[in-house]
Design a protein around this motif. Structure first.
Motif, PDB file in Angstrom:
ATOM      1  N   ALA A 115       0.348  -1.251   0.278  1.00  0.00           N
ATOM      2  CA  ALA A 115       0.411  -0.081   0.082  1.00  0.00           C
ATOM      3  C   ALA A 115       0.934   1.051  -0.114  1.00  0.00           C
ATOM      4  CB  ALA A 115      -1.316  -0.073   0.946  1.00  0.00           C
ATOM      5  N   PRO A 116       0.486   2.016  -0.894  1.00  0.00           N
ATOM      6  CA  PRO A 116       1.643   3.613  -0.734  1.00  0.00           C
ATOM      7  C   PRO A 116       1.310   4.702  -0.202  1.00  0.00           C
ATOM      8  CG  PRO A 116       0.138   3.146  -2.639  1.00  0.00           C
ATOM      9  CD  PRO A 116      -0.239   1.869  -1.934  1.00  0.00           C
ATOM     10  N   ALA A 117       0.339   4.309   0.278  1.00  0.00           N
ATOM     11  CA  ALA A 117      -0.346   5.215   2.233  1.00  0.00           C
ATOM     12  C   ALA A 117      -1.504   5.293   2.540  1.00  0.00           C
ATOM     13  CB  ALA A 117      -1.487   6.729   0.762  1.00  0.00           C
ATOM     14  N   ASN A 118      -1.649   6.440   3.139  1.00  0.00           N
ATOM     15  CA  ASN A 118      -2.066   5.978   4.805  1.00  0.00           C
ATOM     16  C   ASN A 118      -4.111   5.985   4.515  1.00  0.00           C
ATOM     17  OD1 ASN A 118       0.275   6.003   6.683  1.00  0.00           O
ATOM     18  ND2 ASN A 118      -0.747   9.022   6.356  1.00  0.00           N
ATOM     19  N   LEU A 119      -4.624   4.885   5.995  1.00  0.00           N
ATOM     20  CA  LEU A 119      -6.154   5.199   4.750  1.00  0.00           C
ATOM     21  C   LEU A 119      -6.199   5.947   5.394  1.00  0.00           C
ATOM     22  CD1 LEU A 119      -6.827   1.618   7.563  1.00  0.00           C
ATOM     23  CD2 LEU A 119      -7.244   1.432   4.946  1.00  0.00           C
ATOM     24  N   VAL A 120      -7.294   6.365   4.294  1.00  0.00           N
ATOM     25  CA  VAL A 120      -8.014   7.834   3.965  1.00  0.00           C
ATOM     26  C   VAL A 120      -8.352   7.855   5.609  1.00  0.00           C
ATOM     27  CG1 VAL A 120      -9.334   9.582   2.649  1.00  0.00           C
ATOM     28  CG2 VAL A 120      -7.455   7.871   2.048  1.00  0.00           C
ATOM     29  N   VAL A 121      -8.589   9.489   5.703  1.00  0.00           N
ATOM     30  CA  VAL A 121      -9.380  10.355   6.951  1.00  0.00           C
ATOM     31  C   VAL A 121     -10.452  10.881   5.714  1.00  0.00           C
ATOM     32  CG1 VAL A 121      -9.722  11.730   9.523  1.00  0.00           C
ATOM     33  CG2 VAL A 121      -7.067   9.760   8.350  1.00  0.00           C
ATOM     34  N   PRO A 122     -11.587  11.214   6.177  1.00  0.00           N
ATOM     35  CA  PRO A 122     -12.363  11.365   5.554  1.00  0.00           C
ATOM     36  C   PRO A 122     -12.685  12.621   6.336  1.00  0.00           C
ATOM     37  CG  PRO A 122     -13.472   9.623   6.188  1.00  0.00           C
ATOM     38  CD  PRO A 122     -12.661   9.681   6.699  1.00  0.00           C
ATOM     39  N   ASP A 123     -13.652  13.746   5.406  1.00  0.00           N
ATOM     40  CA  ASP A 123     -13.512  14.984   6.184  1.00  0.00           C
ATOM     41  C   ASP A 123     -15.051  14.944   7.765  1.00  0.00           C
ATOM     42  OD1 ASP A 123     -12.308  16.702   4.727  1.00  0.00           O
ATOM     43  OD2 ASP A 123     -13.477  17.148   3.349  1.00  0.00           O
ATOM     44  N   TYR A 124     -14.805  15.212   8.275  1.00  0.00           N
ATOM     45  CA  TYR A 124     -15.624  14.740   9.901  1.00  0.00           C
ATOM     46  C   TYR A 124     -15.443  16.086  11.105  1.00  0.00           C
ATOM     47  CZ  TYR A 124     -12.256  12.418  12.745  1.00  0.00           C
ATOM     48  OH  TYR A 124     -10.727  12.403  13.274  1.00  0.00           O
ATOM     49  N   GLU A 125     -16.696  15.951  11.666  1.00  0.00           N
ATOM     50  CA  GLU A 125     -16.936  16.918  12.918  1.00  0.00           C
ATOM     51  C   GLU A 125     -17.499  16.318  14.214  1.00  0.00           C
ATOM     52  OE1 GLU A 125     -18.322  20.973  11.875  1.00  0.00           O
ATOM     53  OE2 GLU A 125     -19.982  20.087  10.644  1.00  0.00           O
ATOM     54  N   PHE A 126     -17.244  16.664  15.125  1.00  0.00           N
ATOM     55  CA  PHE A 126     -18.333  16.234  16.381  1.00  0.00           C
ATOM     56  C   PHE A 126     -19.151  17.640  16.215  1.00  0.00           C
ATOM     57  CE2 PHE A 126     -14.816  13.635  16.971  1.00  0.00           C
ATOM     58  CZ  PHE A 126     -15.069  12.433  17.491  1.00  0.00           C
ATOM     59  N   VAL A 127     -20.181  17.074  16.082  1.00  0.00           N
ATOM     60  CA  VAL A 127     -21.548  18.248  16.144  1.00  0.00           C
ATOM     61  C   VAL A 127     -22.624  17.679  17.750  1.00  0.00           C
ATOM     62  CG1 VAL A 127     -22.319  18.033  14.435  1.00  0.00           C
ATOM     63  CG2 VAL A 127     -22.858  16.609  15.506  1.00  0.00           C
ATOM     64  N   SER A 128     -21.001  16.898  18.763  1.00  0.00           N
ATOM     65  CA  SER A 128     -22.267  17.037  19.925  1.00  0.00           C
ATOM     66  C   SER A 128     -20.166  16.034  20.386  1.00  0.00           C
ATOM     67  CB  SER A 128     -22.887  16.663  20.537  1.00  0.00           C
ATOM     68  OG  SER A 128     -22.894  15.371  20.219  1.00  0.00           O
ATOM     69  N   ASP A 129     -20.460  15.925  22.193  1.00  0.00           N
ATOM     70  CA  ASP A 129     -18.812  15.338  22.441  1.00  0.00           C
ATOM     71  C   ASP A 129     -19.307  14.108  22.270  1.00  0.00           C
ATOM     72  OD1 ASP A 129     -18.634  17.322  23.556  1.00  0.00           O
ATOM     73  OD2 ASP A 129     -19.475  16.793  25.352  1.00  0.00           O
ATOM     74  N   THR A 130     -20.759  13.392  21.808  1.00  0.00           N
ATOM     75  CA  THR A 130     -20.466  11.819  21.211  1.00  0.00           C
ATOM     76  C   THR A 130     -21.286  12.315  20.013  1.00  0.00           C
ATOM     77  OG1 THR A 130     -22.704  11.444  22.274  1.00  0.00           O
ATOM     78  CG2 THR A 130     -20.868  11.105  23.995  1.00  0.00           C
ATOM     79  N   VAL A 131     -21.159  12.824  19.032  1.00  0.00           N
ATOM     80  CA  VAL A 131     -21.738  12.401  17.357  1.00  0.00           C
ATOM     81  C   VAL A 131     -20.951  12.775  16.415  1.00  0.00           C
ATOM     82  CG1 VAL A 131     -23.999  13.138  15.968  1.00  0.00           C
ATOM     83  CG2 VAL A 131     -24.611  12.870  18.262  1.00  0.00           C
ATOM     84  N   VAL A 132     -21.044  12.143  15.996  1.00  0.00           N
ATOM     85  CA  VAL A 132     -19.872  12.727  14.366  1.00  0.00           C
ATOM     86  C   VAL A 132     -20.282  13.182  13.292  1.00  0.00           C
ATOM     87  CG1 VAL A 132     -19.116  10.330  14.000  1.00  0.00           C
ATOM     88  CG2 VAL A 132     -17.770  12.294  13.550  1.00  0.00           C
ATOM     89  N   ARG A 133     -20.456  13.677  12.464  1.00  0.00           N
ATOM     90  CA  ARG A 133     -20.774  14.211  11.687  1.00  0.00           C
ATOM     91  C   ARG A 133     -19.757  13.702  10.354  1.00  0.00           C
ATOM     92  NH1 ARG A 133     -22.678  19.253  10.855  1.00  0.00           N
ATOM     93  NH2 ARG A 133     -24.632  18.977  11.877  1.00  0.00           N
ATOM     94  N   ILE A 134     -20.137  12.525   9.550  1.00  0.00           N
ATOM     95  CA  ILE A 134     -18.905  12.752   8.316  1.00  0.00           C
ATOM     96  C   ILE A 134     -19.086  12.942   6.736  1.00  0.00           C
ATOM     97  CG2 ILE A 134     -17.905  10.368   6.968  1.00  0.00           C
ATOM     98  CD1 ILE A 134     -17.993   8.810   9.608  1.00  0.00           C
ATOM     99  N   GLY A 135     -18.613  13.875   6.573  1.00  0.00           N
ATOM    100  CA  GLY A 135     -18.895  14.274   5.315  1.00  0.00           C
ATOM    101  C   GLY A 135     -19.138  15.980   5.247  1.00  0.00           C
TER     102      GLY A 135
END
Length: 174
Positions: A154-174
């Motif tokens: 494999a030439p590169a790391n596993l891809v980290v998508p754009d994401y953000e935490f909308v609260s302490d426990t909920v993440v929004r991916i994309g």
């Protein structure tokens, strides 16, 4: 009989400009539906981002969710895994990237990555391989606890998508 075009040359210019403007509006009106149909459908837009409650993932565990038709790993790393990832010298990495660049500040325990090997797109097996991260059994790529390629084709790391935490426990991916 006098020629009206010679008496008022601006009239002919006005007719040319007005005809051209009407023609341009007609062409735009005919072409717009063709362009508009290329926009993504409502079903595609609905998949553009997802929210996931990371509190359901126990410490040391991981889940695979689906986003845009792709598998996504959500890993709740232990403190030992985080320290192990931070201790890796950059010179040991094929695709140098610090652990801090792959996670969100304040949520370092959660690692979110697209679950496709960067070699040929296979789905690696979690918590395995030479570095206790992920292992792609198809071609032998080994990833560490931060999803960075350490060994194999494999030439590169596993891809980290754009994401953000909308609260302490909920993440929004994309």
């Amino acid at each position: 009989m006098p020629d009206n075009d010679q008496k008022d040359p601006n009239r002919r210019d006005f007719l040319y400009v007005a005809s051209g403007a009407v023609g341009a509006v007609a062409v735009a009106g005919a072409v717009w539906p063709l362009i508009d149909q290329m926009n993504p459908s409502a079903a595609v837009l609905a998949l553009a981002s997802i929210e996931f409650d990371v509190s359901s993932v126990p410490e040391g565990g991981s889940v695979t969710i689906k986003w845009r038709g792709l598998p996504v790993f959500v890993r709740h790393r232990t403190e030992a895994e985080i320290e192990e990832a931070r201790a890796v010298p950059m010179s040991d990495l094929k695709d140098p990237q610090t652990d801090a660049e792959r996670v969100k500040e304040g949520h370092e325990q959660y690692l979110i990555m697209i679950a496709n090997c960067t070699h040929l797109g296979c789905v690696p097996v979690g918590e395995s391989g030479d570095f206790d991260g992920w292992f792609c059994p198809c071609h032998g790529s080994h990833y560490d606890t931060a999803g960075r390629i350490r060994k194999g084709p494999a030439p590169a790391n596993l891809v980290v998508p754009d994401y953000e935490f909308v609260s302490d426990t909920v993440v929004r991916i994309g």
